[in-house]
Motif scaffolding. Structure first.
Motif, PDB file in Angstrom:
ATOM      1  N   ASN A   5       0.866  -1.169   0.000  1.00  9.46           N
ATOM      2  CA  ASN A   5       0.000   0.000   0.000  1.00  9.46           C
ATOM      3  C   ASN A   5       0.908   1.225   0.000  1.00  9.46           C
ATOM      4  O   ASN A   5       1.573   1.524   0.997  1.00  9.46           O
ATOM      5  N   LEU A   6       0.969   1.910  -1.122  1.00 11.49           N
ATOM      6  CA  LEU A   6       1.916   3.019  -1.281  1.00 11.49           C
ATOM      7  C   LEU A   6       1.619   4.188  -0.355  1.00 11.49           C
ATOM      8  O   LEU A   6       2.541   4.778   0.218  1.00 11.49           O
ATOM      9  N   ASN A   7       0.341   4.531  -0.180  1.00 12.55           N
ATOM     10  CA  ASN A   7       0.010   5.652   0.701  1.00 12.55           C
ATOM     11  C   ASN A   7       0.360   5.344   2.148  1.00 12.55           C
ATOM     12  O   ASN A   7       0.912   6.188   2.850  1.00 12.55           O
ATOM     13  N   ASP A   8       0.068   4.123   2.607  1.00 14.02           N
ATOM     14  CA  ASP A   8       0.408   3.745   3.979  1.00 14.02           C
ATOM     15  C   ASP A   8       1.921   3.708   4.183  1.00 14.02           C
ATOM     16  O   ASP A   8       2.431   4.133   5.222  1.00 14.02           O
ATOM     17  N   THR A   9       2.641   3.189   3.192  1.00 17.76           N
ATOM     18  CA  THR A   9       4.104   3.122   3.285  1.00 17.76           C
ATOM     19  C   THR A   9       4.698   4.517   3.389  1.00 17.76           C
ATOM     20  O   THR A   9       5.563   4.776   4.222  1.00 17.76           O
ATOM     21  N   ALA A  10       4.222   5.438   2.547  1.00 19.48           N
ATOM     22  CA  ALA A  10       4.729   6.813   2.582  1.00 19.48           C
ATOM     23  C   ALA A  10       4.381   7.494   3.900  1.00 19.48           C
ATOM     24  O   ALA A  10       5.214   8.188   4.493  1.00 19.48           O
ATOM     25  N   ALA A  11       3.168   7.291   4.388  1.00 14.37           N
ATOM     26  CA  ALA A  11       2.740   7.923   5.644  1.00 14.37           C
ATOM     27  C   ALA A  11       3.555   7.438   6.831  1.00 14.37           C
ATOM     28  O   ALA A  11       3.761   8.179   7.795  1.00 14.37           O
ATOM     29  N   ALA A  12       4.045   6.204   6.765  1.00 19.60           N
ATOM     30  CA  ALA A  12       4.810   5.629   7.870  1.00 19.60           C
ATOM     31  C   ALA A  12       6.281   6.043   7.864  1.00 19.60           C
ATOM     32  O   ALA A  12       6.997   5.787   8.834  1.00 19.60           O
ATOM     33  N   ARG A  18      12.303  11.722   2.256  1.00 19.66           N
ATOM     34  CA  ARG A  18      13.242  10.602   2.389  1.00 19.66           C
ATOM     35  C   ARG A  18      12.551   9.387   1.793  1.00 19.66           C
ATOM     36  O   ARG A  18      11.610   8.851   2.377  1.00 19.66           O
ATOM     37  N   SER A  19      13.012   8.961   0.633  1.00 22.70           N
ATOM     38  CA  SER A  19      12.320   7.892  -0.079  1.00 22.70           C
ATOM     39  C   SER A  19      12.652   6.514   0.475  1.00 22.70           C
ATOM     40  O   SER A  19      13.678   6.317   1.120  1.00 22.70           O
ATOM     41  N   ARG A  20      11.761   5.586   0.186  1.00 24.28           N
ATOM     42  CA  ARG A  20      11.978   4.177   0.520  1.00 24.28           C
ATOM     43  C   ARG A  20      11.972   3.400  -0.791  1.00 24.28           C
ATOM     44  O   ARG A  20      11.049   3.525  -1.596  1.00 24.28           O
ATOM     45  N   LEU A  30      12.252   1.637  -7.998  1.00 21.73           N
ATOM     46  CA  LEU A  30      10.923   2.136  -7.671  1.00 21.73           C
ATOM     47  C   LEU A  30      10.938   2.602  -6.225  1.00 21.73           C
ATOM     48  O   LEU A  30      11.269   1.826  -5.323  1.00 21.73           O
ATOM     49  N   LYS A  31      10.590   3.873  -6.016  1.00 22.91           N
ATOM     50  CA  LYS A  31      10.634   4.471  -4.676  1.00 22.91           C
ATOM     51  C   LYS A  31       9.307   5.147  -4.356  1.00 22.91           C
ATOM     52  O   LYS A  31       8.580   5.553  -5.259  1.00 22.91           O
ATOM     53  N   VAL A  32       9.025   5.307  -3.083  1.00 23.15           N
ATOM     54  CA  VAL A  32       7.878   6.078  -2.630  1.00 23.15           C
ATOM     55  C   VAL A  32       8.359   7.026  -1.541  1.00 23.15           C
ATOM     56  O   VAL A  32       9.303   6.727  -0.806  1.00 23.15           O
ATOM     57  N   LEU A  33       7.718   8.195  -1.457  1.00 19.73           N
ATOM     58  CA  LEU A  33       8.047   9.140  -0.394  1.00 19.73           C
ATOM     59  C   LEU A  33       6.847   9.998  -0.064  1.00 19.73           C
ATOM     60  O   LEU A  33       5.889  10.080  -0.818  1.00 19.73           O
ATOM     61  N   ARG A  34       6.943  10.617   1.099  1.00 20.86           N
ATOM     62  CA  ARG A  34       5.935  11.561   1.573  1.00 20.86           C
ATOM     63  C   ARG A  34       6.477  12.967   1.337  1.00 20.86           C
ATOM     64  O   ARG A  34       7.580  13.296   1.773  1.00 20.86           O
TER      65      ARG A  34
END
Length: 106
Positions: A5-12, A18-20, A30-34
């Motif tokens: 879940n990209l939104n949950d991952t970014a929110a956490a 700071r990307s994950r 492929l990265k996700v960030l808030r």
């Protein structure tokens, strides 16, 4: 790989901007960030970078021109283009890019 879940991952994530790393597709990462309202420093990359806004908006300065990327939109920053985050960004961002000096390096 499991479903993410990209939104949950970014929110956490503990810090904005700071990307994950979620995984690799060939040489791409492929990265996700808030995002946050704060601006970011100018940068450029040797390869294009895709920026997909899942929710919110991304405010960019690309080669001196303002670019706004909204929810559900993607912007591909050309290779070598100087770009920076302008104030006012918020939400969740997915990045697809080559890892510099890593798996995607020649």
């Amino acid at each position: 790989m499991t479903v993410i879940n990209l939104n949950d991952t970014a929110a956490a994530l503990p810090d904005a901007w700071r990307s994950r790393v979620l995984g690799h597709i060939g040489p791409a990462c492929l990265k996700v960030l808030r995002m946050s309202e704060l601006p970011g420093e100018e940068e450029s990359h040797d390869a294009p970078e895709a920026l997909l806004v899942l929710d919110g908006r991304l405010e960019l300065d690309v080669r001196g021109e303002a670019v706004t990327v909204g929810t559900g939109e993607v912007y591909v920053v050309p290779a070598g283009a100087p770009h920076a985050v302008r104030p006012g960004s918020r939400g969740t961002l997915v990045i697809v890019e080559l890892e510099e000096g890593g798996r995607g390096a020649a």
